[in-house]
Every structure is written in C-alpha cells, then in structure tokens.
Design a protein around this motif. Sequence first.
Motif, PDB file in Angstrom:
ATOM      1  N   UNK A 189       0.810  -1.057   0.129  1.00 59.87           N
ATOM      2  CA  UNK A 189      -0.017   0.099   0.010  1.00 59.87           C
ATOM      3  C   UNK A 189       0.861   1.243   0.082  1.00 59.87           C
ATOM      4  N   UNK A 190       0.333   2.126  -1.044  1.00 59.72           N
ATOM      5  CA  UNK A 190       1.257   3.468  -0.962  1.00 59.72           C
ATOM      6  C   UNK A 190       1.136   4.127   0.486  1.00 59.72           C
ATOM      7  N   UNK A 191       2.073   4.658   1.171  1.00 60.06           N
ATOM      8  CA  UNK A 191       2.162   5.023   2.417  1.00 60.06           C
ATOM      9  C   UNK A 191       1.044   6.405   2.509  1.00 60.06           C
ATOM     10  N   UNK A 192       0.977   6.992   1.342  1.00 61.61           N
ATOM     11  CA  UNK A 192       0.043   8.136   1.171  1.00 61.61           C
ATOM     12  C   UNK A 192      -1.293   7.758   1.188  1.00 61.61           C
ATOM     13  N   UNK A 193      -1.691   6.372   0.942  1.00 57.68           N
ATOM     14  CA  UNK A 193      -2.957   6.093   1.184  1.00 57.68           C
ATOM     15  C   UNK A 193      -3.480   5.513   2.259  1.00 57.68           C
ATOM     16  N   UNK A 194      -2.571   5.171   3.224  1.00 59.78           N
ATOM     17  CA  UNK A 194      -2.880   4.405   4.454  1.00 59.78           C
ATOM     18  C   UNK A 194      -3.682   5.164   5.335  1.00 59.78           C
ATOM     19  N   UNK A 195      -4.872   4.760   5.868  1.00 64.02           N
ATOM     20  CA  UNK A 195      -5.397   5.522   6.842  1.00 64.02           C
ATOM     21  C   UNK A 195      -4.476   5.965   8.054  1.00 64.02           C
ATOM     22  N   UNK A 196      -4.908   7.298   8.035  1.00 64.41           N
ATOM     23  CA  UNK A 196      -3.874   7.741   9.010  1.00 64.41           C
ATOM     24  C   UNK A 196      -3.936   7.235  10.560  1.00 64.41           C
ATOM     25  N   UNK A 197      -5.142   6.854  10.785  1.00 60.00           N
ATOM     26  CA  UNK A 197      -5.627   6.404  11.973  1.00 60.00           C
ATOM     27  C   UNK A 197      -5.649   4.754  11.881  1.00 60.00           C
ATOM     28  N   UNK A 198      -4.981   4.199  11.143  1.00 61.81           N
ATOM     29  CA  UNK A 198      -4.709   2.656  11.186  1.00 61.81           C
ATOM     30  C   UNK A 198      -3.536   2.528  11.937  1.00 61.81           C
ATOM     31  N   UNK A 199      -3.561   1.140  12.725  1.00 64.07           N
ATOM     32  CA  UNK A 199      -2.561   0.718  13.596  1.00 64.07           C
ATOM     33  C   UNK A 199      -1.773  -0.270  12.843  1.00 64.07           C
ATOM     34  N   UNK A 200      -2.114  -0.609  11.737  1.00 64.49           N
ATOM     35  CA  UNK A 200      -1.079  -1.627  10.945  1.00 64.49           C
ATOM     36  C   UNK A 200      -1.199  -1.130   9.424  1.00 64.49           C
ATOM     37  N   UNK A 201      -0.160  -1.615   8.716  1.00 67.27           N
ATOM     38  CA  UNK A 201      -0.388  -1.702   7.250  1.00 67.27           C
ATOM     39  C   UNK A 201       0.663  -0.684   6.748  1.00 67.27           C
TER      40      UNK A 201
END
Lengths: 139, 114
Positions: free
Chosen positions: A93-105
């Motif tokens: 996953x592109x870092x820019x698309x990772x949910x900023x509130x995600x705890x993983x990924x």
Amino acid sequence: MTHALFHMPNDIEHVSDMVGEIMAYLADRLPDLQVFKAEVALVEALSNVVEHAETTRPAEPIEIAVRTDDDVFAIDIFDPVGAQPFDLREHASDLGTVDIWAERGRGIGLILLCTDEVAYGPLDGRNRLSLKFKLETAE
Amino acid sequence: MIKITQMENGITTVRPGVERLVASNAKTFKDELIELVGSGSALIVLDFDGVSFVDSSGLGALVGVLKRIGNRGELVVSGLNADVAQLFRICRMDRVFKSYSSADAAVQAMGDRL
C-alpha cells in the motif's frame, strides 16, 4: 564487491539484534544518507518475514546476505526453509493512501519507499527478497 | 517497560523504557499505556528522549493509544531524534501528534491549554 552472510532465528525477538549487527557492518560502507533508509527497510522486511512467512519448520533460520558494490548495495533476505512464498509487493500500500488512524499496514509501504528496487522470487530452492539501494552521496 | 517520570497538574510524562520501539515490544508498550489511560491518565506526554528507533509497529501502537484516549484527553510526543522525527513525517504522524523538543516544553504547552 564485498559480501557478508548473517543468520537470524525465525523469532521477532531477534530482529533488533540482527539489524544492529548488519547496520554495524554497513555503517562504514554507506553514506549517512543511506543508513536511515537501509535500517528502516531492513527492520520492516525482517519483521515481515517472521510474521508472514508461514513455515512448518520454525527452527530454520532466516539468512541475510549483504552485497555492496561501487554504486549499489543489496540486502537479500532468504525465507526460512519450508516457508510458503510471500511476495510483499502483492500486499503493498502506498504510504500516502494508508488511513492515518490505522494501527497496521505501513511496513511494506516503508520498505518500498526506502528502497530503489525490490525483487522477490526463487533462488537455488529458496525464496529471496532482494532490497536494492543506489549509493547516494551528499553534494 | 514504560516509565512514568513526572505527574504534574494532571499531566503524566512517560518514557517508553526501551531504546528501540519495534514489533517485539510494541504490544506490551501499547497495553501498558492503555492501562495507564484506564487508570485515569488522559493527558500524556510521551518522552522519546533516549529512543533511537521506532518502526511501523511502534507507530501503530501510538495510534492505538491515541484512539483509546479519544476526546477525553491528549497524547503528545517530545524529544524525537532526527531519524524518529523523519519517520513520523514520512508516515504523516506529524499531523496526528503534536511534537515538542523536550518533555518540559510539552508539559508547559499542555498545561497552558488546560
């Protein structure tokens, strides 16, 4: 070309010590600019192997080969013998698309961001994740 | 693992208690902080002085604790070294966590907002 081999037990508790050993080896061979990228990618890649490479032989170690050349260095991580293939590029996953509130990924995105090339595939009966970095120097 | 270094005006300053906050210790770190939140501490300064490296698991743990605090309080960070600060920026955590140069500065700023 210089080459060094390292072996790590397939256990998350050993990742930091292994990274410390490898970074100590690389420290005199890399510009400072590259040390941060290499350490981030290596930590995430080794943790990923331990967490995701399913194996029926957990006692088999993970082998890491470090190759340095004039303008490139590579860190090859061999899955433990018996592990099912896990190509992290398929889970990226592109870092820019990772949910900023995600705890993983974020781990795989960090690997891809910090490396210049990532390859994965069989080599001599084992699966190899190859992280390549172009040597950069500060201007 | 975590070390409470200061409690002042309802603000608790905590150090992770490790040099590297990574996959092997991130869950324990998160659990201990959530226990602290559960005991009533909702204004927390997390002082990274002495922490040389944080990985994605460590960042995930921080986000988990912040989500647990929710709108009942605040979690800020202090003392990030250059590499950890860079990782925060790369992962856009600088948009999530207020960051201060030192724990004292963080406590002062948090106190001023009370």
